[in-house]
Design a protein around this motif. Structure first.
Motif, PDB file in Angstrom:
ATOM      1  N   SER A  19      -5.991  24.743  -7.920  1.00 21.78           N
ATOM      2  CA  SER A  19      -5.768  24.247  -6.555  1.00 21.78           C
ATOM      3  C   SER A  19      -6.449  22.896  -6.354  1.00 21.78           C
ATOM      4  CB  SER A  19      -6.283  25.252  -5.532  1.00 21.78           C
ATOM      5  OG  SER A  19      -7.703  25.340  -5.570  1.00 21.78           O
ATOM      6  N   LEU A  20      -7.639  22.714  -6.942  1.00 25.15           N
ATOM      7  CA  LEU A  20      -8.338  21.437  -6.836  1.00 25.15           C
ATOM      8  C   LEU A  20      -7.553  20.335  -7.535  1.00 25.15           C
ATOM      9  CD1 LEU A  20     -10.803  19.775  -6.032  1.00 25.15           C
ATOM     10  CD2 LEU A  20     -11.917  20.524  -8.145  1.00 25.15           C
ATOM     11  N   LEU A  21      -6.984  20.658  -8.706  1.00 24.29           N
ATOM     12  CA  LEU A  21      -6.191  19.672  -9.438  1.00 24.29           C
ATOM     13  C   LEU A  21      -4.971  19.252  -8.627  1.00 24.29           C
ATOM     14  CD1 LEU A  21      -5.715  18.063 -12.013  1.00 24.29           C
ATOM     15  CD2 LEU A  21      -4.536  20.044 -12.973  1.00 24.29           C
ATOM     16  N   VAL A  22      -4.298  20.241  -8.027  1.00 26.20           N
ATOM     17  CA  VAL A  22      -3.136  19.921  -7.184  1.00 26.20           C
ATOM     18  C   VAL A  22      -3.567  19.061  -5.996  1.00 26.20           C
ATOM     19  CG1 VAL A  22      -1.367  20.902  -5.679  1.00 26.20           C
ATOM     20  CG2 VAL A  22      -1.869  21.979  -7.876  1.00 26.20           C
ATOM     21  N   GLY A  23      -4.712  19.406  -5.386  1.00 26.24           N
ATOM     22  CA  GLY A  23      -5.217  18.621  -4.264  1.00 26.24           C
ATOM     23  C   GLY A  23      -5.557  17.197  -4.665  1.00 26.24           C
ATOM     24  N   ILE A  24      -6.115  17.024  -5.878  1.00 31.96           N
ATOM     25  CA  ILE A  24      -6.451  15.679  -6.355  1.00 31.96           C
ATOM     26  C   ILE A  24      -5.186  14.847  -6.556  1.00 31.96           C
ATOM     27  CG2 ILE A  24      -7.368  14.410  -8.336  1.00 31.96           C
ATOM     28  CD1 ILE A  24      -9.505  16.584  -8.591  1.00 31.96           C
ATOM     29  N   VAL A  25      -4.146  15.472  -7.105  1.00 36.02           N
ATOM     30  CA  VAL A  25      -2.881  14.750  -7.297  1.00 36.02           C
ATOM     31  C   VAL A  25      -2.315  14.323  -5.942  1.00 36.02           C
ATOM     32  CG1 VAL A  25      -0.495  14.978  -8.074  1.00 36.02           C
ATOM     33  CG2 VAL A  25      -2.356  15.884  -9.483  1.00 36.02           C
ATOM     34  N   LEU A  26      -2.313  15.236  -4.974  1.00 33.92           N
ATOM     35  CA  LEU A  26      -1.839  14.885  -3.634  1.00 33.92           C
ATOM     36  C   LEU A  26      -2.706  13.791  -3.015  1.00 33.92           C
ATOM     37  CD1 LEU A  26      -0.978  18.406  -2.150  1.00 33.92           C
ATOM     38  CD2 LEU A  26       0.627  16.633  -2.891  1.00 33.92           C
ATOM     39  N   GLY A  27      -4.016  13.901  -3.225  1.00 27.64           N
ATOM     40  CA  GLY A  27      -4.911  12.889  -2.700  1.00 27.64           C
ATOM     41  C   GLY A  27      -4.658  11.525  -3.308  1.00 27.64           C
ATOM     42  N   PHE A  28      -4.331  11.488  -4.602  1.00 23.55           N
ATOM     43  CA  PHE A  28      -4.030  10.219  -5.257  1.00 23.55           C
ATOM     44  C   PHE A  28      -2.745   9.618  -4.697  1.00 23.55           C
ATOM     45  CE2 PHE A  28      -2.431   7.489  -8.669  1.00 23.55           C
ATOM     46  CZ  PHE A  28      -3.565   6.754  -8.966  1.00 23.55           C
ATOM     47  N   VAL A  29      -1.752  10.473  -4.461  1.00 29.15           N
ATOM     48  CA  VAL A  29      -0.483   9.994  -3.893  1.00 29.15           C
ATOM     49  C   VAL A  29      -0.702   9.423  -2.485  1.00 29.15           C
ATOM     50  CG1 VAL A  29       1.804  10.718  -3.095  1.00 29.15           C
ATOM     51  CG2 VAL A  29       0.916  11.565  -5.275  1.00 29.15           C
ATOM     52  N   LEU A  30      -1.607  10.055  -1.723  1.00 28.30           N
ATOM     53  CA  LEU A  30      -1.854   9.653  -0.333  1.00 28.30           C
ATOM     54  C   LEU A  30      -3.030   8.688  -0.206  1.00 28.30           C
ATOM     55  CD1 LEU A  30      -1.526  13.168   1.356  1.00 28.30           C
ATOM     56  CD2 LEU A  30       0.204  11.348   1.318  1.00 28.30           C
ATOM     57  N   SER A  31      -3.572   8.210  -1.326  1.00 29.16           N
ATOM     58  CA  SER A  31      -4.801   7.414  -1.277  1.00 29.16           C
ATOM     59  C   SER A  31      -4.630   6.128  -0.468  1.00 29.16           C
ATOM     60  CB  SER A  31      -5.263   7.081  -2.701  1.00 29.16           C
ATOM     61  OG  SER A  31      -4.262   6.362  -3.405  1.00 29.16           O
ATOM     62  N   ASP A  32      -3.463   5.497  -0.544  1.00 32.50           N
ATOM     63  CA  ASP A  32      -3.260   4.255   0.219  1.00 32.50           C
ATOM     64  C   ASP A  32      -3.306   4.518   1.721  1.00 32.50           C
ATOM     65  OD1 ASP A  32      -3.038   2.723  -2.046  1.00 32.50           O
ATOM     66  OD2 ASP A  32      -0.849   2.842  -2.143  1.00 32.50           O
ATOM     67  N   GLN A  33      -2.662   5.618   2.151  1.00 32.09           N
ATOM     68  CA  GLN A  33      -2.675   5.948   3.580  1.00 32.09           C
ATOM     69  C   GLN A  33      -4.089   6.326   4.045  1.00 32.09           C
ATOM     70  OE1 GLN A  33      -0.512   6.874   1.350  1.00 32.09           O
ATOM     71  NE2 GLN A  33       1.585   6.993   2.159  1.00 32.09           N
ATOM     72  N   ILE A  34      -4.829   7.056   3.174  1.00 31.42           N
ATOM     73  CA  ILE A  34      -6.202   7.436   3.526  1.00 31.42           C
ATOM     74  C   ILE A  34      -7.095   6.204   3.605  1.00 31.42           C
ATOM     75  CG2 ILE A  34      -8.236   8.725   2.752  1.00 31.42           C
ATOM     76  CD1 ILE A  34      -6.295  10.730   1.468  1.00 31.42           C
ATOM     77  N   LEU A  35      -6.900   5.273   2.673  1.00 34.13           N
ATOM     78  CA  LEU A  35      -7.706   4.043   2.687  1.00 34.13           C
ATOM     79  C   LEU A  35      -7.404   3.217   3.933  1.00 34.13           C
ATOM     80  CD1 LEU A  35      -9.784   2.339   1.262  1.00 34.13           C
ATOM     81  CD2 LEU A  35      -7.942   1.265  -0.062  1.00 34.13           C
ATOM     82  N   ASP A  36      -6.176   3.245   4.405  1.00 33.08           N
ATOM     83  CA  ASP A  36      -5.848   2.540   5.649  1.00 33.08           C
ATOM     84  C   ASP A  36      -6.659   3.096   6.815  1.00 33.08           C
ATOM     85  OD1 ASP A  36      -4.065   0.853   4.422  1.00 33.08           O
ATOM     86  OD2 ASP A  36      -2.290   2.078   4.883  1.00 33.08           O
ATOM     87  N   ILE A  37      -6.820   4.435   6.838  1.00 28.54           N
ATOM     88  CA  ILE A  37      -7.623   5.063   7.898  1.00 28.54           C
ATOM     89  C   ILE A  37      -9.088   4.650   7.767  1.00 28.54           C
ATOM     90  CG2 ILE A  37      -8.420   7.257   8.850  1.00 28.54           C
ATOM     91  CD1 ILE A  37      -5.793   8.503   7.915  1.00 28.54           C
ATOM     92  N   LEU A  38      -9.590   4.653   6.532  1.00 31.43           N
ATOM     93  CA  LEU A  38     -10.990   4.298   6.305  1.00 31.43           C
ATOM     94  C   LEU A  38     -11.243   2.819   6.577  1.00 31.43           C
ATOM     95  CD1 LEU A  38     -11.727   6.268   2.999  1.00 31.43           C
ATOM     96  CD2 LEU A  38     -11.951   7.030   5.360  1.00 31.43           C
ATOM     97  N   ARG A  39     -10.232   1.987   6.386  1.00 30.70           N
ATOM     98  CA  ARG A  39     -10.384   0.550   6.572  1.00 30.70           C
ATOM     99  C   ARG A  39     -10.324   0.142   8.041  1.00 30.70           C
ATOM    100  NH1 ARG A  39      -6.243  -0.966   3.793  1.00 30.70           N
ATOM    101  NH2 ARG A  39      -7.224  -1.206   1.747  1.00 30.70           N
ATOM    102  N   ALA A  40      -9.835   1.031   8.909  1.00 28.35           N
ATOM    103  CA  ALA A  40      -9.629   0.678  10.316  1.00 28.35           C
ATOM    104  C   ALA A  40     -10.900   0.158  11.000  1.00 28.35           C
ATOM    105  CB  ALA A  40      -9.051   1.869  11.073  1.00 28.35           C
ATOM    106  N   PRO A  41     -12.073   0.807  10.820  1.00 28.97           N
ATOM    107  CA  PRO A  41     -13.278   0.263  11.472  1.00 28.97           C
ATOM    108  C   PRO A  41     -13.640  -1.132  10.976  1.00 28.97           C
ATOM    109  CG  PRO A  41     -13.638   2.531  10.788  1.00 28.97           C
ATOM    110  CD  PRO A  41     -12.364   2.092  10.160  1.00 28.97           C
ATOM    111  N   VAL A  42     -13.373  -1.411   9.698  1.00 33.49           N
ATOM    112  CA  VAL A  42     -13.669  -2.735   9.148  1.00 33.49           C
ATOM    113  C   VAL A  42     -12.739  -3.775   9.772  1.00 33.49           C
ATOM    114  CG1 VAL A  42     -13.872  -4.098   7.041  1.00 33.49           C
ATOM    115  CG2 VAL A  42     -14.458  -1.678   7.016  1.00 33.49           C
ATOM    116  N   GLU A  43     -11.476  -3.407   9.954  1.00 32.93           N
ATOM    117  CA  GLU A  43     -10.529  -4.324  10.586  1.00 32.93           C
ATOM    118  C   GLU A  43     -10.914  -4.578  12.039  1.00 32.93           C
ATOM    119  OE1 GLU A  43      -6.813  -2.403   9.971  1.00 32.93           O
ATOM    120  OE2 GLU A  43      -6.575  -3.163   7.915  1.00 32.93           O
ATOM    121  N   GLU A  44     -11.465  -3.559  12.690  1.00 32.49           N
ATOM    122  CA  GLU A  44     -11.940  -3.739  14.064  1.00 32.49           C
ATOM    123  C   GLU A  44     -13.107  -4.712  14.108  1.00 32.49           C
ATOM    124  OE1 GLU A  44     -11.998  -3.277  18.144  1.00 32.49           O
ATOM    125  OE2 GLU A  44     -10.502  -2.518  16.706  1.00 32.49           O
TER     126      GLU A  44
END
Length: 261
Positions: free
Chosen positions: A30-55
């Motif tokens: 399950s962790l491996l599957v989650g990591i693969v999904l996380g890698f696929v979604l990494s750009d969208q997650i990084l956009d969320i994390l980058r939002a305070p920096v853009e502010e």
């Protein structure tokens, strides 16, 4: 063989090892599957994390930076790993709780599985809460520098900072469910929890201060208040359970001799 022994279904060491291997394998998959999904979604997650920096960049020079050639790829792997832990939490939390059930009675197994079901939404809610408060923490910490200074953030360190907050709040929200489970299993009494409430509240405040900026009292309370409320709910449930157990004692725990089968 006594009824108690039969009810608890004792398991040899080899059985425990097989059970541990089986559940660890499920959790790892399950962790491996989650990591693969996380890698696929990494750009969208990084956009969320980058939002305070853009502010911050609206009022000063601020940006995320990579200090190595492989920095961007390493960052995506790190995001995938953290995301995998969160996304796979329904499975590994259940396997973690369920591992102890073979040595329990049927009623105790029902309690453990019920609390594992409660732990999953609590962990997800805690992680979501961490995502909600981290932008304020970033703003407060960066606010210590002068407006004319540039804020150049190391991307890897920044993501580590955010994800540790998210995972810490997620795990903190699970602890009340663990306390209730220990109470239902007869390991921790409501009286013990009541007697230790001052220590527990102080521990919650210290934990909240450690994962939030020291100068941002509001963020500390935003973490401490819901954790204290969850502890209060756990104490109330444990108290009601102990009162009910006192009115209807379990004959298996009253010292009566079990019948042979």
């Amino acid at each position: 063989m006594t009824a108690t022994t039969a009810a608890r279904g004792t398991m040899p060491l080899s059985g425990h090892l097989r059970e541990a291997r089986r559940r660890a394998t499920r959790a790892a998959v399950s962790l491996l599957v989650g990591i693969v999904l996380g890698f696929v979604l990494s750009d969208q997650i990084l956009d969320i994390l980058r939002a305070p920096v853009e502010e911050l960049a609206r009022t000063r020079q601020a940006s995320l930076n990579y200090d190595t050639v492989t920095g961007a790829f390493d960052l995506e792997l790190k995001i995938a790993l953290f995301s995998g832990v969160i996304l796979s939490s329904p499975v590994w939390l259940r396997e973690l709780f369920a591992y102890i059930t073979p040595g329990l009675t049927r009623r105790e197994r029902a309690h453990v599985l019920g609390f594992s079901a409660a732990a999953v939404p609590l962990f997800v809610a805690g992680c979501a809460f961490g995502f909600q408060i981290f932008p304020r923490m970033v703003g407060v910490l960066v606010g210590f520098s002068a407006d004319q200074d540039s804020t150049i953030l190391n991307a890897s360190y920044y993501v580590d900072f955010v994800m540790k907050i998210v995972l810490a709040t997620g795990l903190a929200f699970v602890l009340p469910a663990l306390l209730v489970m220990l109470n239902f299993l007869g390991i921790v009494s409501a009286r013990t929890l009541r007697g230790s409430w001052r220590i527990i509240v102080v521990t919650i405040v210290v934990f909240s201060a450690l994962i939030t900026p020291a100068a941002d009292v509001l963020s500390m309370f935003l973490v401490a208040v819901p954790m204290s409320a969850l502890f209060g709910a756990a104490l109330a449930i444990a108290t009601l359970h102990d009162r009910r157990s006192a009115r209807h004692p379990d004959p298996r725990k009253s010292g009566a001799s079990p019948c042979s089968v």
